[in-house]
Enzyme design. Structure first.
Site, mmCIF file in Angstrom:
data_model
loop_
_atom_site.group_PDB
_atom_site.id
_atom_site.type_symbol
_atom_site.label_atom_id
_atom_site.label_comp_id
_atom_site.label_asym_id
_atom_site.label_seq_id
_atom_site.Cartn_x
_atom_site.Cartn_y
_atom_site.Cartn_z
ATOM 1 N N CYS A 196 48.674 -0.689 12.276
ATOM 2 C CA CYS A 196 48.593 0.851 12.454
ATOM 3 C C CYS A 196 49.261 1.183 13.785
ATOM 4 O O CYS A 196 50.314 2.006 13.895
ATOM 5 C CB CYS A 196 47.058 1.392 12.599
ATOM 6 S SG CYS A 196 46.504 1.566 10.750
HETATM 7 P P1 NAD Z 1 48.184 -1.440 1.925
HETATM 8 O O1 NAD Z 1 49.577 -1.818 2.207
HETATM 9 O O2 NAD Z 1 46.992 -2.361 2.389
HETATM 10 O O3 NAD Z 1 47.829 -0.790 0.642
HETATM 11 C C1 NAD Z 1 48.635 -0.063 -0.279
HETATM 12 C C2 NAD Z 1 48.292 -0.245 -1.450
HETATM 13 O O4 NAD Z 1 49.171 0.864 -2.167
HETATM 14 C C3 NAD Z 1 48.995 -1.543 -2.156
HETATM 15 O O5 NAD Z 1 47.999 -2.357 -2.859
HETATM 16 C C4 NAD Z 1 50.119 -1.286 -2.938
HETATM 17 O O6 NAD Z 1 50.221 -2.182 -3.959
HETATM 18 C C5 NAD Z 1 49.601 0.184 -3.608
HETATM 19 N N1 NAD Z 1 50.838 0.971 -4.038
HETATM 20 C C6 NAD Z 1 51.850 1.058 -3.627
HETATM 21 N N2 NAD Z 1 52.753 2.050 -4.323
HETATM 22 C C7 NAD Z 1 51.959 2.447 -5.217
HETATM 23 C C8 NAD Z 1 52.072 3.393 -6.033
HETATM 24 N N3 NAD Z 1 53.284 4.098 -6.240
HETATM 25 N N4 NAD Z 1 51.074 3.786 -7.013
HETATM 26 C C9 NAD Z 1 49.926 2.951 -6.768
HETATM 27 N N5 NAD Z 1 49.720 2.194 -5.781
HETATM 28 C C10 NAD Z 1 50.637 2.062 -4.877
HETATM 29 O O7 NAD Z 1 48.038 -0.137 3.068
HETATM 30 P P2 NAD Z 1 46.715 0.008 3.921
HETATM 31 O O8 NAD Z 1 46.754 -0.571 5.188
HETATM 32 O O9 NAD Z 1 45.565 0.306 3.005
HETATM 33 O O10 NAD Z 1 47.395 1.573 4.405
HETATM 34 C C11 NAD Z 1 47.495 2.707 3.827
HETATM 35 C C12 NAD Z 1 47.750 3.806 4.374
HETATM 36 O O11 NAD Z 1 46.652 4.329 5.451
HETATM 37 C C13 NAD Z 1 48.765 3.876 5.608
HETATM 38 O O12 NAD Z 1 49.588 5.082 5.894
HETATM 39 C C14 NAD Z 1 48.089 3.267 6.859
HETATM 40 O O13 NAD Z 1 49.154 3.768 8.394
HETATM 41 C C15 NAD Z 1 46.793 4.135 6.627
HETATM 42 N N6 NAD Z 1 45.874 3.357 7.435
HETATM 43 C C16 NAD Z 1 45.607 2.231 7.506
HETATM 44 C C17 NAD Z 1 44.561 1.771 8.286
HETATM 45 C C18 NAD Z 1 44.321 0.339 8.282
HETATM 46 O O14 NAD Z 1 43.425 -0.102 9.110
HETATM 47 N N7 NAD Z 1 44.777 -0.581 7.448
HETATM 48 C C19 NAD Z 1 43.623 2.612 8.872
HETATM 49 C C20 NAD Z 1 43.771 4.039 8.932
HETATM 50 C C21 NAD Z 1 45.053 4.391 8.072
#
Ligand code: NAD
Length: 431
Positions: free
Chosen positions: A265
Site C-alpha cells: 500500500c
Molecule cells: P490482492 O492482489 O491480494 O488480491 C486481489 C485478488 O483479485 C486476487 O486474488 C486476484 O486473483 C483477484 N482478481 C484479479 N482480477 C480479478 C477479476 N477480474 N475478477 C475476480 N477476481 C480477480 O490485492 P489486495 O492486497 O487484497 O488489495 C486489493 C485492493 O485493496 C488494492 O487496491 C489495494 O491497494 C487495496 N488495499 C489493500 C490493503 C492491504 O493491506 N493489502 C489495505 C487497504 C486497501
C-alpha cells in the site's frame, strides 16, 4: 443482506469473512480457481490472524466462492470490487485489473432485473469511481447509474497482520456514494460495527484513503531523515522522537526510524497520488521526497555493513525477516528485497529466515538459502541484518553467539541493547 466480493486477496478475503461474521450472505468472485476452492473449503487464501477461524465457521453456510459473475450478481444485491491496483511502470496507478473486473460485472448486470449496487473498495485515485468504473458499468450493462443501479466508493483502512481486528473495530468507515439511496444501502451493511460512518462523494472518499496512507508514509520518511541526521551527530533519534511524540498534535506513532516502509500500500499509494497530481498539472515535491528517502534507506543498511566488514564478497550474511512487516507472509515491496539484491550484487552468500514469508520470497530469490530457524541462519555468519519486526527477534534468545563475526545491524530498532550479554557489535541503522 446479500453481498458479492470480487477478488479474494488480502482485502477481499477479510471483507468477505467479516461480512459473513456480521450475518450477511457472502459470495466471493475470484478468477483464480485455487482460491475459489480454498474459500469453499474454509481455507484462507492468505494468512491473517483470526481469518481461518471465520472462514471455517462460515464456509458452506454464509460464505461461498465462484468464478461465475452471473451467478454471484444474480444472488446478491451489492458487489464490492476488491481487486489489485498496482503501480504502472511510471509509478502511476494501473487500473487494468479494475477495468477488467468492472467489465465482467457490467456484463452480469445487463442480465439482472433488480436494482444492484456496485462499490469500489480497491484503492483508486480520485475520480476513478465516477469517470472509469461508472462508465464501464453503463457501457457493459446497457443500464443507467443512479436509476438502474447504484455506485459507491468505500475505502479500506485495515492493516495487514491485524486485518480482521481492524475490519471489525475500525476508527473510521467512509462511504462515498453517487446518491443517497446507494449510500444508505452500503452503510446498512456495517450496522453491526460500532463506528461512525463518514458520508462523502466518491472522489472525496478516494482522496481520504490516499491522504491517510501518504501522511503515514510521510511521517516514516520524515523520521528516517531525522534519524540519518541524528546518527551523523551522535544523537539517539529514538530519544528525540520519544519526546517529540509527546506533543498531542504529533502523536507517538509512525516516528520510528529504520529501514523504511514497504508493503502493497504505502509505496504504491504515494506513487499513485504523485502520478495523479502530475496528471492534473501539479508538481508534488513533498510526496516525491517521501518516496526518495524511502528508496535510499535499505541501501544505507548495506553501506553500514560495508563500513563494518572489509569486503562483502564471499561473506555469509544472515537476513532475519523477509515479510514487509511482522505477522504477515506478504513480501510485496518488502525492504529485504532491495537489501538482498544489493548483497547478492556484491557477492555475499545470503542465509535468510522468516517465520512465514520464506515461501513467497522463494519466488523472488532462488539463489539464497532459506533456513528453518534464526539460529540456523546465524550459524557462522559474518553479519546479521534484522529486517522485519517479528516478535521472536525482539528477544535475543536466538543467540548471536553462534555467529563467526558478531556484527548485528538492526533495521527496525528491535533489539534492546541493554539486554545483550554477548560481546557483539550492535549497530542501529539510524543512530
Ligand atoms: P490482492 O492482489 O491480494 O488480491 C486481489 C485478488 O483479485 C486476487 O486474488 C486476484 O486473483 C483477484 N482478481 C484479479 N482480477 C480479478 C477479476 N477480474 N475478477 C475476480 N477476481 C480477480 O490485492 P489486495 O492486497 O487484497 O488489495 C486489493 C485492493 O485493496 C488494492 O487496491 C489495494 O491497494 C487495496 N488495499 C489493500 C490493503 C492491504 O493491506 N493489502 C489495505 C487497504 C486497501
Amino acid at each position: 443482506m446479500k453481498v458479492s466480493i470480487i477478488g479474494s486477496g488480502y482485502v477481499g478475503s477479510v471483507t468477505a469473512a467479516c461480512f459473513a461474521e456480521l450475518g450477511h450472505q457472502v459470495i466471493c468472485i475470484e478468477i483464480d480457481e485455487t482460491k475459489v476452492e480454498q474459500v469453499n473449503a474454509g481455507i484462507p487464501p492468505i494468512y491473517e490472524e483470526g481469518l481461518e477461524e471465520l472462514m471455517q465457521r462460515h464456509a458452506g453456510k454464509l460464505l461461498s466462492a465462484t468464478s461465475d459473475y452471473d451467478y454471484a450478481v444474480q444472488n446478491s444485491d451489492i458487489s464490492f470490487i476488491c481487486v489489485g491496483t498496482p503501480s504502472g511502470d511510471d509509478g502511476a496507478i494501473d487500473l487494468s485489473i479494475v477495468r477488467a473486473a468492472t467489465a465482467s460485472l457490467g456484463r452480469a448486470l445487463s442480465r439482472k432485473k433488480n436494482y444492484h449496487i456496485v462499490v469500489v473498495k480497491s484503492t483508486v485515485v480520485p475520480e476513478t469511481t465516477e469517470k472509469v468504473v461508472l462508465p464501464i458499468l453503463e457501457e457493459y450493462s446497457g443500464k443507467r447509474a443512479g436509476v438502474d443501479f447504484g455506485v459507491g466508493m468505500n475505502p479500506e483502512f485495515l492493516r495487514e497482520g491485524n486485518a480482521v481486528y481492524d475490519f471489525m473495530h475500525p476508527d473510521k468507515i467512509v462511504v462515498g456514494a453517487i446518491d443517497g439511496r446507494s449510500g444508505a444501502i452500503i452503510s446498512e451493511l456495517y450496522r453491526g460495527i460500532d463506528c461512525e460512518i463518514t458520508h462523502t462523494g466518491p472522489k472525496t472518499a478516494e482522496m481520504i484513503k490516499y491522504v491517510n496512507n501518504s501522511l503515514l508514509a510521510t511521517k516514516i520518511s520524515f523520521s528516517n531523515e531525522i534519524g540519518n541526521i541524528c546518527k551523523k551527530l551522535g544523537i539517539d533519534t529514538y530519544e528525540v522522537m520519544d519526546a517529540v511524540g509527546k506533543d498531542f498534535r504529533i502523536s507517538p506513532y509512525f516516528l520510528n526510524s529504520g529501514v523504511g516502509f514497504g508493503g502493497s500500500c504505502f509505496p504504491k499509494d504515494v506513487k499513485a497520488l504523485v502520478g495523479k497530481a502530475k496528471d492534473i498539472g501539479y508538481d508534488p515535491i513533498l510526496l516525491e521526497s517521501v518516496i526518495n528517502v524511502n528508496d535510499r534507506q535499505p541501501l544505507k543498511m548495506v553501506e553500514l555493513l560495508e563500513q563494518k566488514i572489509d569486503r562483502i564478497t564471499g561473506k555469509k550474511i544472515a537476513v532475519l525477516g523477509l515479510a514487509f512487516k511482522n505477522d504477515t507472509d506478504d513480501i510485496r515491496e518488502s525492504r529485504s528485497i532491495p537489501v538482498i539484491s544489493e548483497l547478492l550484487r556484491l557477492g555475499a552468500e545470503v542465509f535468510a529466515y522468516d517465520p512465514m514469508a520464506a515461501g513467497n520470497m522463494g519466488k523472488v530469490f532462488s539463489n539464497i538459502t532459506y533456513c528453518d530457524t534464526a539460529v540456523e541462519a546465524l550459524a557462522d555468519a559474518d553479519a546479521c541484518l534484522v529486517m522485519t519486526e517479528w516478535e521472536e527477534f525482539r528477544s535475543i534468545d536466538f543467540k548471536f553467539g553462534v555467529m563467526k563475526n558478531k556484527l548485528v545491524i538492526d533495521g527496525r530498532h528491535l533489539i534492546k541493547v541493554k539486554d545483550i550479554k554477548e560481546d557483539i557489535d550492535y549497530v542501529g541503522l539510524c543512530w
